[in-house]
Design an enzyme around this catalytic site. Structure first.
Site, short mmCIF file in Angstrom:
data_model
loop_
_atom_site.label_atom_id
_atom_site.label_comp_id
_atom_site.label_asym_id
_atom_site.label_seq_id
_atom_site.Cartn_x
_atom_site.Cartn_y
_atom_site.Cartn_z
N LYS A 1 -18.20 -13.33 2.93
CA LYS A 1 -16.82 -13.22 2.46
C LYS A 1 -16.16 -14.59 2.34
O LYS A 1 -15.33 -14.81 1.44
CB LYS A 1 -16.02 -12.30 3.38
CG LYS A 1 -16.49 -10.85 3.29
CD LYS A 1 -15.69 -9.92 4.17
CE LYS A 1 -16.16 -8.48 3.98
NZ LYS A 1 -15.38 -7.50 4.74
N SER B 1 -12.76 -2.81 6.45
CA SER B 1 -12.51 -4.24 6.64
C SER B 1 -11.33 -4.80 5.85
O SER B 1 -10.92 -5.93 6.07
CB SER B 1 -13.77 -5.04 6.28
OG SER B 1 -14.08 -4.92 4.92
#
Length: 337
Positions: A279, A234
């Site tokens: 996040k 990611s």
């Protein structure tokens, strides 16, 4: 008598506390991680030292015990996932970790290639073989191949990409035997395996492994990316932006703190990731002003849309920017004030 009762109560309390901590439940719990400055991790030889910051965002994850299980039901942005949603069938903890680290390696390789091409700097890459990313139980590769093995040849024919290997095997029939040459650690090994149908895809035959192509990238100037023990793909987009920023003269951050997430491939396409809400929380805690989120070409359930909802929920002033490609991010940065 009271002292004995207190002692017994204390003893049983300690036992219950230890059980709550050390007995693992069949779940993983995830929570907001960190937003980390990428400058200390990316080293382009004679690269520019820029005023702004690109940040890598992470999600913290671990096996649930009774305490973390209860917390996941009580605290915002804590999530529970059954084991089978995180680990592949028959995958050990060691194999899972190895697979995540290998995904990170692929992500770094793509990030380097994309950034150097965009910056107009020399970059070349060649394939070195095919990595084993997972091994299915009850299939021929079980007990013969391991996650992290690098397959270099089948039946004496050199295998340089995962697509080449898949195409080669699909041309064969159930029961055909293949001679696999692979490297484990620094030792070359061999195994002969008979092809058989996959349990959940009986029309497809194979030996029961998932694959990834291993690249060797050469750049000028040289670059080193220290991902430490960060796993998964990611961080690809953010690595590519930090590398590019060190390659070019201007500071494309323009002094801002910029976080984000998303996979990246050799064509510069940005893909979705897990844990986008967590996040967003991590980036907001670290004072990020801008967050790049995978747009997934405008899909209704895209990372971007989820990120926008989370940003509103936590009341952040951080700007959420949708991106489908590396070029989308660069275009936004160039027009940014």
């Amino acid at each position: 008598m009271k002292k004995r009762t207190y002692a017994m109560a204390f003893f049983f309390g300690v036992i219950i506390a230890l059980l709550a901590i050390f007995i693992k439940l069949p779940y993983y719990v995830t929570m907001p991680g960190s937003a980390q400055d990428l400058k200390p991790l990316v080293h382009v030889e004679h690269g520019d030292d820029d005023a702004g910051t690109f940040m890598l965002t992470t999600v913290r994850m671990g096996r649930a015990n009774a305490i973390s299980y209860l917390l996941a039901h009580a605290r915002p942005f804590y999530e529970l996932y059954p084991l089978e949603e995180i680990k592949q069938e028959g995958e050990t903890d060691e194999e899972y970790t190895m697979r995540q680290l290998q995904l990170m390696e692929q992500s770094k390789e793509a990030a380097i290639a994309v950034a150097y091409k965009k910056a107009g700097k020399p970059v070349s890459y060649k394939t070195k073989g095919v990595y084993v990313m997972s091994v299915l139980p009850h299939m021929p590769a079980e007990g013969q191949l391991k996650v992290g093995d690098r397959i270099v040849a089948i039946n004496g024919k050199k295998m340089t990409t995962s697509d080449q290997m898949v195409k080669y095997i699909r041309a064969k029939k159930k029961g055909d035997k293949i001679h696999v040459t692979f490297v484990r650690g620094k030792k070359q090994r061999e195994a002969t395996l008979a092809l058989m149908p996959f349990p959940h895809e009986p029309k497809q035959i194979g030996i029961g492994i998932s694959l990834a192509t291993d690249y060797d990238i050469v750049t000028n100037p040289p670059v080193r990316v220290d991902s430490e023990q960060i796993g998964g793909p990611s961080a690809g987009l953010m690595f590519s932006l930090e590398i590019y920023n060190q390659l070019v003269k201007e500071d494309i951050t323009k002094g801002h703190k910029i976080a984000g997430t998303g996979t990246i491939n050799m064509e510069g396409e940005v893909g979705p990731i897990g844990g986008i809400s967590q996040k967003i929380v991590a980036a907001d805690r670290e004072g990020a002003e801008i967050f790049f989120a995978p747009n997934e070409h405008g899909a209704a359930d895209s990372n971007y849309r989820e990120a926008v909802k989370t940003a509103k929920k936590i009341g952040t002033k951080m700007k959420i920017v949708p991106v489908d490609t590396f070029d989308d991010a660069i275009r936004y940065l160039k027009q940014m004030q």
